[in-house]
Design a protein around this motif. Structure first.
Motif, mmCIF file in Angstrom:
data_model
loop_
_atom_site.group_PDB
_atom_site.id
_atom_site.type_symbol
_atom_site.label_atom_id
_atom_site.label_comp_id
_atom_site.label_asym_id
_atom_site.label_seq_id
_atom_site.Cartn_x
_atom_site.Cartn_y
_atom_site.Cartn_z
ATOM 1 N N MET A 134 0.684 -1.164 0.016
ATOM 2 C CA MET A 134 0.051 0.052 -0.009
ATOM 3 C C MET A 134 0.821 1.246 -0.066
ATOM 4 O O MET A 134 0.462 2.051 -0.558
ATOM 5 C CB MET A 134 -0.925 -0.038 1.270
ATOM 6 C CG MET A 134 -2.005 -0.976 0.945
ATOM 7 S SD MET A 134 -3.051 -1.062 2.466
ATOM 8 C CE MET A 134 -2.385 -2.913 3.133
ATOM 9 N N THR A 135 1.967 1.272 0.856
ATOM 10 C CA THR A 135 2.718 2.434 0.908
ATOM 11 C C THR A 135 4.073 2.539 0.123
ATOM 12 O O THR A 135 4.882 3.345 0.095
ATOM 13 C CB THR A 135 3.014 2.698 2.219
ATOM 14 O OG1 THR A 135 3.717 1.901 2.657
ATOM 15 C CG2 THR A 135 1.817 3.007 3.070
ATOM 16 N N ASN A 136 4.320 1.293 -0.277
ATOM 17 C CA ASN A 136 5.682 0.805 -0.843
ATOM 18 C C ASN A 136 7.080 1.115 -0.081
ATOM 19 O O ASN A 136 7.884 1.449 -0.357
ATOM 20 C CB ASN A 136 5.960 1.783 -2.267
ATOM 21 C CG ASN A 136 6.557 0.987 -3.251
ATOM 22 O OD1 ASN A 136 6.483 -0.431 -3.321
ATOM 23 N ND2 ASN A 136 7.325 1.651 -4.234
ATOM 24 N N MET A 137 6.536 1.280 1.207
ATOM 25 C CA MET A 137 7.535 1.140 2.304
ATOM 26 C C MET A 137 8.355 0.043 2.630
ATOM 27 O O MET A 137 7.486 -0.922 2.515
ATOM 28 C CB MET A 137 7.232 1.920 3.521
ATOM 29 C CG MET A 137 6.825 3.340 3.386
ATOM 30 S SD MET A 137 8.368 4.508 3.126
ATOM 31 C CE MET A 137 9.241 4.213 4.184
ATOM 32 N N PRO A 138 9.586 -0.001 2.916
ATOM 33 C CA PRO A 138 10.110 -1.536 3.307
ATOM 34 C C PRO A 138 9.658 -2.069 4.705
ATOM 35 O O PRO A 138 9.408 -1.084 5.524
ATOM 36 C CB PRO A 138 11.731 -1.042 3.359
ATOM 37 C CG PRO A 138 12.046 0.211 2.834
ATOM 38 C CD PRO A 138 10.584 0.904 2.869
ATOM 39 N N ILE A 139 9.801 -3.383 4.561
ATOM 40 C CA ILE A 139 9.273 -4.159 5.926
ATOM 41 C C ILE A 139 10.187 -5.083 6.131
ATOM 42 O O ILE A 139 10.720 -5.947 5.390
ATOM 43 C CB ILE A 139 7.820 -4.670 5.929
ATOM 44 C CG1 ILE A 139 6.882 -3.521 5.288
ATOM 45 C CG2 ILE A 139 7.392 -5.459 7.045
ATOM 46 C CD1 ILE A 139 5.540 -4.243 5.295
ATOM 47 N N VAL A 140 10.738 -5.109 7.304
ATOM 48 C CA VAL A 140 11.640 -6.192 7.840
ATOM 49 C C VAL A 140 10.755 -7.067 8.497
ATOM 50 O O VAL A 140 9.982 -6.737 9.452
ATOM 51 C CB VAL A 140 12.782 -5.923 8.539
ATOM 52 C CG1 VAL A 140 12.424 -5.361 9.794
ATOM 53 C CG2 VAL A 140 13.697 -7.106 8.907
ATOM 54 N N VAL A 141 10.664 -8.661 7.954
ATOM 55 C CA VAL A 141 9.738 -9.517 8.427
ATOM 56 C C VAL A 141 10.636 -10.360 9.411
ATOM 57 O O VAL A 141 11.458 -10.956 9.187
ATOM 58 C CB VAL A 141 9.042 -10.068 7.611
ATOM 59 C CG1 VAL A 141 8.045 -11.101 8.108
ATOM 60 C CG2 VAL A 141 8.337 -9.290 6.658
#
Length: 160
Positions: free
Chosen positions: A14-21
């Motif tokens: 939705m925001t194209n921001m990175p996420i560390v999972v």
């Protein structure tokens, strides 16, 4: 404390921001943490084994710790307040245990470079869960998407 592994880096659709999972080493817990582009790039490079000709900031910090006869014992993501995660890096020296306040993305970068384990408090995992009654459709879609991520979804495309 729940030990976690870095599952990978992905982008919020939705925001194209990175996420560390992060994923529980022996549990089904999944913790997505939205991070900055530079921090995500450093994590992705480390996960993919890419080395730079000169040390990056996290490599430099790790070298300083080692040069001072310290050892990164573990990192601990211990709090979540106002949508901000709080972490600390625990360093063992000959004479002491030193706890250093850190952003989770920096702590994770240090842990990956030093081989230190990553821990998350059970309270943080509970706070991070999206409550069914409080979600709108976008949050529910994101929750479903995060729960459906498989290791092969991260592949070589995790570089940012």
């Amino acid at each position: 404390m729940i030990e976690m592994n870095v599952q990978g880096i992905t982008l919020d659709p939705m925001t194209n921001m990175p996420i560390v999972v992060l994923k529980g080493k022996e549990t089904g817990h999944v913790l997505p943490i939205w991070i900055g582009v530079f921090e995500a790039n450093a994590i992705a490079m480390q996960l993919e084994g890419i080395t730079r000709p000169r040390p990056m900031t996290h490599d430099l910090l790790n070298s300083v710790i080692n040069s001072l006869n310290g050892n990164v014992e573990y990192i601990y993501i211990h709090d979540l307040r106002d949508n901000t995660y709080y972490a600390e890096i625990t360093i063992r020296t000959k004479d002491a245990h030193i706890k250093i306040d850190s952003r989770p993305s920096d702590a994770i970068n240090i842990a990956l470079r030093s081989g230190a384990p990553i821990f998350v408090s059970e309270e943080v995992l509970e706070k991070s869960q999206i409550e069914e009654s409080d979600t709108d459709s976008k949050e529910e879609d994101l929750k479903d998407w995060l729960e459906s991520i498989k290791p092969e979804d991260f592949g070589r495309q995790s570089s940012i």
